[in-house]
Scaffold this active site. Sequence first.
Site, PDB file in Angstrom:
ATOM      1  N   HIS A   1       0.826  -1.207   0.000  1.00 37.82           N
ATOM      2  CA  HIS A   1       0.000   0.000   0.000  1.00 37.82           C
ATOM      3  C   HIS A   1       0.863   1.262   0.000  1.00 37.82           C
ATOM      4  O   HIS A   1       0.513   2.256  -0.629  1.00 37.82           O
ATOM      5  CB  HIS A   1      -0.914  -0.022   1.233  1.00 37.82           C
TER       6      HIS A   1
ATOM      7  N   LYS B   1      -6.703  13.431  -7.967  1.00 35.08           N
ATOM      8  CA  LYS B   1      -6.090  12.166  -7.519  1.00 35.08           C
ATOM      9  C   LYS B   1      -7.202  11.171  -7.228  1.00 35.08           C
ATOM     10  O   LYS B   1      -8.312  11.557  -6.880  1.00 35.08           O
ATOM     11  CB  LYS B   1      -5.275  12.448  -6.245  1.00 35.08           C
TER      12      LYS B   1
ATOM     13  N   HIS C   1     -10.093   2.657  -0.856  1.00 34.25           N
ATOM     14  CA  HIS C   1     -10.314   2.301   0.552  1.00 34.25           C
ATOM     15  C   HIS C   1     -11.101   1.002   0.582  1.00 34.25           C
ATOM     16  O   HIS C   1     -12.158   0.902   1.199  1.00 34.25           O
ATOM     17  CB  HIS C   1     -11.030   3.428   1.301  1.00 34.25           C
TER      18      HIS C   1
ATOM     19  N   HIS D   1     -10.268  -2.436   1.527  1.00 37.70           N
ATOM     20  CA  HIS D   1     -10.310  -3.343   2.669  1.00 37.70           C
ATOM     21  C   HIS D   1     -11.074  -2.745   3.856  1.00 37.70           C
ATOM     22  O   HIS D   1     -11.915  -3.421   4.443  1.00 37.70           O
ATOM     23  CB  HIS D   1      -8.887  -3.756   3.081  1.00 37.70           C
TER      24      HIS D   1
ATOM     25  N   ASP E   1      -5.444  14.832   0.306  1.00 36.45           N
ATOM     26  CA  ASP E   1      -4.414  14.836  -0.744  1.00 36.45           C
ATOM     27  C   ASP E   1      -4.525  16.078  -1.620  1.00 36.45           C
ATOM     28  O   ASP E   1      -3.520  16.606  -2.096  1.00 36.45           O
ATOM     29  CB  ASP E   1      -4.551  13.584  -1.620  1.00 36.45           C
TER      30      ASP E   1
ATOM     31  N   ASP F   1      -0.192  15.169   4.434  1.00 31.41           N
ATOM     32  CA  ASP F   1      -1.290  14.700   5.276  1.00 31.41           C
ATOM     33  C   ASP F   1      -0.892  13.379   5.915  1.00 31.41           C
ATOM     34  O   ASP F   1      -0.040  12.659   5.408  1.00 31.41           O
ATOM     35  CB  ASP F   1      -2.579  14.560   4.459  1.00 31.41           C
TER      36      ASP F   1
ATOM     37  N   GLN G   1      -7.851  10.177  11.767  1.00 29.05           N
ATOM     38  CA  GLN G   1      -8.105  11.012  10.593  1.00 29.05           C
ATOM     39  C   GLN G   1      -7.916  12.504  10.869  1.00 29.05           C
ATOM     40  O   GLN G   1      -7.771  12.927  12.012  1.00 29.05           O
ATOM     41  CB  GLN G   1      -9.533  10.754  10.102  1.00 29.05           C
TER      42      GLN G   1
ATOM     43  N   ASN H   1      -2.927   5.170  -7.442  1.00 26.63           N
ATOM     44  CA  ASN H   1      -2.947   4.296  -6.280  1.00 26.63           C
ATOM     45  C   ASN H   1      -2.899   2.851  -6.764  1.00 26.63           C
ATOM     46  O   ASN H   1      -3.466   2.531  -7.804  1.00 26.63           O
ATOM     47  CB  ASN H   1      -4.235   4.575  -5.485  1.00 26.63           C
TER      48      ASN H   1
END
EC number: 6.3.5.3
Length: 761
Positions: free
Chosen positions: A48, A90, A94, A96, A116, A267, A313, A537
């Site tokens: 990842h 971008k 998400h 999983h 992002d 971030d 977060q 990604n």
Amino acid sequence: MSQTPLVTEAEITAEGLKPQEYTEIVRRLGRHPNRAELGMFGVMWSEHCCYKNSRLLLKQFPTQGPRVLVGPGENAGVVDLGDGLRLAFKIESHNHPSAIEPFQGAATGVGGILRDIFTMGARPIALLNALRFGDLKEAKTQQLVKGVVAGIAHYGNCVGVPTVGGEVYFDPCYAGNPLVNAMALGLMETPEIVKSAASGIGNPVLYVGSTTGRDGMGGASFASAELTDESMSDRPAVQVGDPFVEKCLIEACLEAFQTGAVVAAQDMGAAGLTCSTSEMAAKGGVGIELDLDKVPVREQGMVPYEFLLSESQERMLFVAAQGREAELIEIFQRWGLQAVVVGRVIAEPLVRVLYRGEVAAEVPARALAEETPLYERECPKEPPAYVQQARQWSVDQLPLPARSPAEILLTLLATPSIASKAWVYRQYDHEVQNNTLVFPGDGDAAVIRLRGTAKGIAATVDCPSRYVYLDPYEGGKAAVAEAARNLSCVGAEPLAVTDNLNFGSPETPVGYWQLANACRGLAEACRALQTPVTGGNVSLYNETIDSNGQPQPIYPTPVVGMVGLIADLQRVVGQGWRATGDAIYLLGLPLTTPLSDPRLSLGGSEYLAQIHGLVAGCPPQIDLDLEQRVQAVCRYGIQQGWIASAHDLSEGGLAVALAESCLSGQRGATIQLPEGTYPRWDALLFAEGGARILVSVPPREQVAWEAYAQAQLPNAWTRLGVVNGEDTELCIDSCNNSPLIRVTIKELDLAWRSPLPKYLD
């Protein structure tokens, strides 16, 4: 430092590290890592974070172009729109987390992709999503759909960013492993693009945003593993988001960036503090010293391992200009957010972590963020057995169905993947900010106004995953071609791509063959269509372990997010017929194309899968030269004001595209198929292929339009019929005038609108 192991084999395995990787860590450090350091390597060396199985394949993507300002390697790509306007965009997955906790998994996926964007200094202006679920008839799928859609709606609506488009597909292969890919777009507000490389020895490091807790522990490693019954209960690995904090964070960050006091920003997404410190330090060729005692917490008794791996977060890390930290802290406190100096930039290229006055971890930054493992696998030269078997199928083996063409059309419209997605997008606020011009369901791509100019931007996400499963190379090309075609259908010039590669395990020969060939197809199409890749990604190990202990991978799903520029917003069209009497044309491969032409196929089609229960054959080959020419003609026709509507032919072929334009415009159509068409009516109506667009043209424009089409696309445009009135019917006649389809708009509408509410309300 210790020369004996400080961690157990079980702990090494739990971090997702292989024995040879642990050996390499010991070699790099010159000692055994402690528990916190092992955790840092575990997340940063996960697929990842470091793309160890895919990075070599990604190098073949074109990444430069006249409009590209920022390519891969930063938080988001940035393209130049002219007139001083710059667009950041971008896509991220998400998958999983959404399988485990659909609401929070999807919500925090939205929050992460927004960060992002605004980390670059851009104000988020739009969201899109690409969603894949299992069989909608299954109760588990229904629960996942409801949770994911509610999570996306909650976060996007609360943070005030419109969700303007996307795609939703259903197939049993996604039953245990849904895909949730979120894409965001933003307009740059700062004079300079904010980068993430730390610099300036002695500069303070600021932690801003929300507090740190134990939520999302090890989320990056978790996202790089197969889903098992045990992992399905791994809820601490799913983050919890707060969109209202994110809204304040957006405003505070954009205000802070305007001061010029921010040297670098990152971030805290996957791998939290570990990732942000190591990436910023490695990119800048410096080090960062971090004092965990200064990090704002929401839970007591946290240890370094938890601090470093938490994925709480709405958190960011800044490097500030020395002496200006108080100025930045004041801004964040005014917005009700945490803002503290937690460290400093150091000359030694290390991430040094302090806890209770002692060094809790000390690792070379590049070992975590740059010099990560890289696996060069051998790609099998022969296709796997399932592909070879699928290629043995031919249309000659297919009996004509007993049902009528009209019945089959209605059945296809009622399949969840083709049916109306209004149940989904009505939960999203797609009008907040008041700049959305083409709403979900109205056009082939979303269109957003650029205030103060005559320009607009268009965006889409696309992937024909069944094609990619049957032929990853052609499927990869098809994903790029369809995205560009969708932009062209609203009048936008395709600019650039962000990609989300969702695949199974690359460690199996089949998995790597799929990944390598799909990347080859994506790269070739991006070069041909001049749409460079600015980032994206990779999400691998999208597999579930079945009751026999065997991994069941998803279809390979390389989702292409693409953005385009509209020079004049007065020249934008949707997919629905506009006026009675407008002529209907097919651009691209004519209906007289023989079925032996590989550019047109029932192989891999929605018709073959839904009506005959077969996933077989060769999907259509993409003719990139024809694709370019058809799209250019469509765009020019829209820009000249000749074309009133445009819609690409995708799932379900010609008949479904005609029905969708009827439904969108609430007008019927009378279609006369030309002479010389192939004899199989199912292939004529439902075969699929690239480079095909339906357009409608008002009577006053037809002479100019036809002259242009003939000059640019000789033998690749066909007049099919005419728009026949409001709330009438779709009539399709064969070349000898015998009726093939007679269906009223009401019948089409009932079939198309019913499926999702039937299962989800």
